[in-house]
Design a protein around this motif. Structure first.
Motif, PDB file in Angstrom:
ATOM      1  N   ARG A 151     -11.644  22.128  21.457  1.00 47.27           N
ATOM      2  CA  ARG A 151     -10.682  21.460  22.343  1.00 47.27           C
ATOM      3  C   ARG A 151     -11.463  20.683  23.390  1.00 47.27           C
ATOM      4  N   ARG A 202      -4.455  11.231  28.291  1.00 57.51           N
ATOM      5  CA  ARG A 202      -4.506  12.373  27.374  1.00 57.51           C
ATOM      6  C   ARG A 202      -3.856  12.090  26.024  1.00 57.51           C
ATOM      7  N   GLU A 204      -5.774  12.621  22.262  1.00 56.07           N
ATOM      8  CA  GLU A 204      -5.300  13.515  21.207  1.00 56.07           C
ATOM      9  C   GLU A 204      -4.992  12.752  19.924  1.00 56.07           C
ATOM     10  N   PRO A 255      -7.179  18.980  20.281  1.00 56.99           N
ATOM     11  CA  PRO A 255      -6.268  19.373  21.368  1.00 56.99           C
ATOM     12  C   PRO A 255      -6.903  19.114  22.734  1.00 56.99           C
TER      13      PRO A 255
END
Length: 695
Positions: free
Chosen positions: A379, A396, A400, A406
């Protein structure tokens, strides 16, 4: 939070008036950091008789003069000149060598007042003086100990114990060595400072001045920024030659001037040759030489010669014009209008164009050796505070989308408070304009201790985060003068979008999407330039809102961060309550606030959430909300068919870049609101530029 400035001239004759004006001007260059009091210390007339203090020790020079005042720097300037007249201080007196220190104080312990301002003193005779940026967490323990040894405290600050501790250490060491504490200085100045450092807990940048060590300064730091600027005549060497012997032999008496500051803005107009002082370094300026020592916390090394360090000077990558307002009324206004240029500089050399100006790729030199490791991460964590957190939140979704990894968002202080789990398979990305934010720095140390790959995104070369991370990206957005971050925010989003593009460049399935984003990145500065034409419109809107008590901002998807950042800017500078709300959560509480009295901004530009935002607008309108709708050019009729709400139309770009476009008119709104409401745009109440204290 505070601002430090110091000036030492060696074999370079300067009048007292010149020295004092230079100190005042250095403080003015630090005003943007936020403060509520200020002070300076200069040398007394050399002809004055040495002072004999209660211990019987005779000082080597007359006690330094200290001037402190609450309020703005101009209050200090006025009180200084008044006191100078009363004391018949000769401002034309020349000093071949002189050490002066200055400080702007943002109150953390005790209310703003002259007695709580810096420089703080060791007591009668000002034997030791200290200016301090940061916070001492064990100051009450130190104060209790010093009180038992007969020291008297006057202020409420956490700093006053430091010069008193320095005096206590000097007296103790001289007694251990059998010295009577007179003119002969057995104990080196640096030894005293290092012994003081061993007793301090917390974050600090400190500059020490002492009557026992005339024309000398000692600086040290741990967790707070500090730079040394060097200006000398006829010697353009880029290295500081450090020797254990502190004699001036070999320096040939060349005129030299040294500048210490907590921000490069205060140095760049004097010299661009600087030394970025590292944590646990002690820098000693004496007899035209600079000596750098590494602090050793081992108490068994007391009175032993410290280890010297060889350091090189670097060059400040900024121009004097960046610290001037030019034709603008305020620095915030200037920064908002500089965003087309700051975005261009941020993307220069990174956005690679092919033939016929078609998108080709992204080159992030600071990350090229680490991209494979990031792609293999379990992640990605984005860690920041305030505006930097909002910038990461805005980007963000595209990280992703293009990386398939993630992404977790972390406010640095909250991550530390709960000791959130971080693993070796994680990549932690630290976002900070200054690169010196205390909570973010502590989160960096926490992530490193857990084995994560640490990436820095900062706007400041040589900052603590830039030095402490394994790799990173420099924004190159230019100097951010003024507390409220504007151009750094848009450049941070652009950089994180480019990071997403770089992480996804091994995927054929996203190639068309990535090319479209790169094409819009190329045109982004011109789009921002178009948005800036809304300045007059936003000024008119600000005039309508200036008397309001509160403002709600609804956004979702990519523009939830825009809602948060708009609300942050409005409350940060205009002191109006504002709240950024994720529109999808409207029915879970925020809808209760809506009536005909409260103004509401709905961000509804074209993206996957457009129809949902249209529904939000309808529900708010049904409850008589006073709506201001931000929409894409050409969508005014669709978003507000009855024309009963105010419209802000902005150009359309790829959805991941839309937050950069959308925030610009809202920055202008916050700016004009502040001016109309009569508050200081560049120095918001109770706030500071680089938060170097932990709460």
């Amino acid at each position: 939070m505070c601002g430090i400035f110091a000036y030492l001239n060696y074999n370079a004759t300067r009048e007292r008036r010149h020295i004092v004006d230079l100190l005042f001007n250095g403080l003015r260059r630090l005003e943007h950091r936020g403060y509520d009091s200020a002070g300076i210390s200069t040398d007394a007339d050399p002809c004055c008789a040495p002072l004999t203090v209660s211990s019987g020790a005779v000082l080597r020079s007359p006690p330094p003069l200290v001037f402190r005042q609450e309020g703005k720097i101009e209050n200090l300037v006025s009180s200084f000149h008044h006191e100078a007249v009363v004391a018949e201080l000769d401002l034309e007196l020349s000093f071949t060598s002189h050490a002066g220190i200055a400080h702007t104080m943002s109150a953390t312990h005790g209310e703003p007042s002259p007695i709580n301002s810096h420089p703080e003193t060791s007591g009668e005779g000002n034997e030791f003086l200290v200016v301090h940026n940061g916070i001492i967490t064990n100051y009450m323990d130190l104060k209790g100990t010093l009180l038992r040894y007969g020291f008297h405290f006057e202020s409420d600050t956490d700093t006053e114990g430091i010069p008193k501790l320095a005096k206590f250490v000097r007296d103790s060491l001289n007694q251990d060595l059998g010295s009577d504490g007179g003119d002969k200085q057995v104990v080196p100045f640096t030894q005293i400072v290092m012994d003081v450092m061993r007793q301090l807990k917390g974050a600090y940048a400190l500059i020490f001045k002492s009557s026992y060590y005339p024309n000398e300064l000692v600086a040290c730091k741990r967790g707070s920024p500090l730079l040394l600027g060097v200006k000398e005549t006829g010697d353009m060497r880029t290295d500081i030659n450090v020797e254990s012997d502190l004699s001036a032999e070999g320096h040939h008496g060349k005129p030299k001037q040294y500048y210490l500051a907590s921000d490069a803005n205060a140095i760049v107009e004097h010299t661009r040759r600087v030394l970025v002082i590292e944590d646990n370094e002690v820098v000693h300026m004496k007899d035209g030489a600079v000596h750098v020592f590494k602090f050793d916390s081992d108490k068994s090394r007391r009175l032993l010669r410290p280890a010297s360090v060889q350091r090189g000077l670097s060059t400040l990558e900024m121009e004097v014009e960046q610290i001037r307002k030019g034709n603008f009324e305020h620095f915030m206004q200037k920064k908002i209008h500089e965003q087309p240029d700051s975005l261009t500089m941020t993307m220069r050399g990174r956005l690679i164009r092919g033939r016929e100006q078609k998108a080709k790729g992204i080159l992030l030199g600071g990350l090229k050796d680490h991209l494979k490791t990031i792609r293999r991460s379990r992640r990605i964590l984005f860690i920041g505070c305030g505006t930097s957190y909002n910038a990461a939140l805005a980007a963000r979704p595209v990280v992703e989308e293009l990386s398939g990894i993630p992404v977790t968002m972390e406010i640095a202080s909250d991550l530390l408070d709960r000791q959130g789990p971080i693993y070796r398979e994680d990549t932690a990305i630290f976002v900070s304009q200054s690169g010196e934010t205390a909570d973010t720095l502590q989160a960096l140390e926490y992530a490193k201790s857990n084995g994560a790959l640490c990436v820095g995104i900062t706007n400041t070369v040589g900052s603590a985060i830039a030095r402490g991370t394994h790799c990173g990206i420099h924004l190159n957005a230019g100097c951010e003068i003024g507390v409220a971050s504007t151009k750094a925010y848009t450049s941070q989003i652009a950089v994180i979008v480019m990071l997403a593009l770089a992480l996804g460049d091994d995927s054929l399935s996203t190639q068309q999407r990535r090319n479209a984003i790169m094409d819009d990145l190329y045109n982004l500065p011109s789009k921002v330039r178009d948005v800036l034409k809304l300045d007059k419109h936003m000024k008119e809107l600000a005039a309508l809102l200036m008397d309001e008590q509160s403002l709600l901002v609804f956004g979702r998807g990519y523009n939830y961060a825009t809602a948060l950042e708009c609300a942050l800017k409005v409350k940060q500078v205009s002191l109006m309550h504002a709240e950024g709300i994720v529109a999808g959560d409207m029915k879970h509480g925020p809808l209760a606030l809506v009536d005909e009295t409260i103004p509401i901004i709905v961000i509804a530009t074209r993206d996957a959430c457009l129809n949902k935002q249209q529904s939000v607008r309808q529900q708010l309108k049904a409850r008589k909300g006073r709506l201001i709708v931000m929409c894409t050019e050409g969508d005014a009729e669709f978003m507000c068919p009855d024309r009963r709400c105010r419209i802000i139309e902005v150009p359309k770009v790829q959805d991941c870049l839309q937050p950069i476009i959308n925030i610009v008119p809202l920055q202008l709104l916050a700016y004009h609101l502040t001016v109309f409401r009569g508050f200081n745009v560049d120095q918001p109440r109770n706030l500071a530029k680089s938060v170097t204290t932990q709460w």
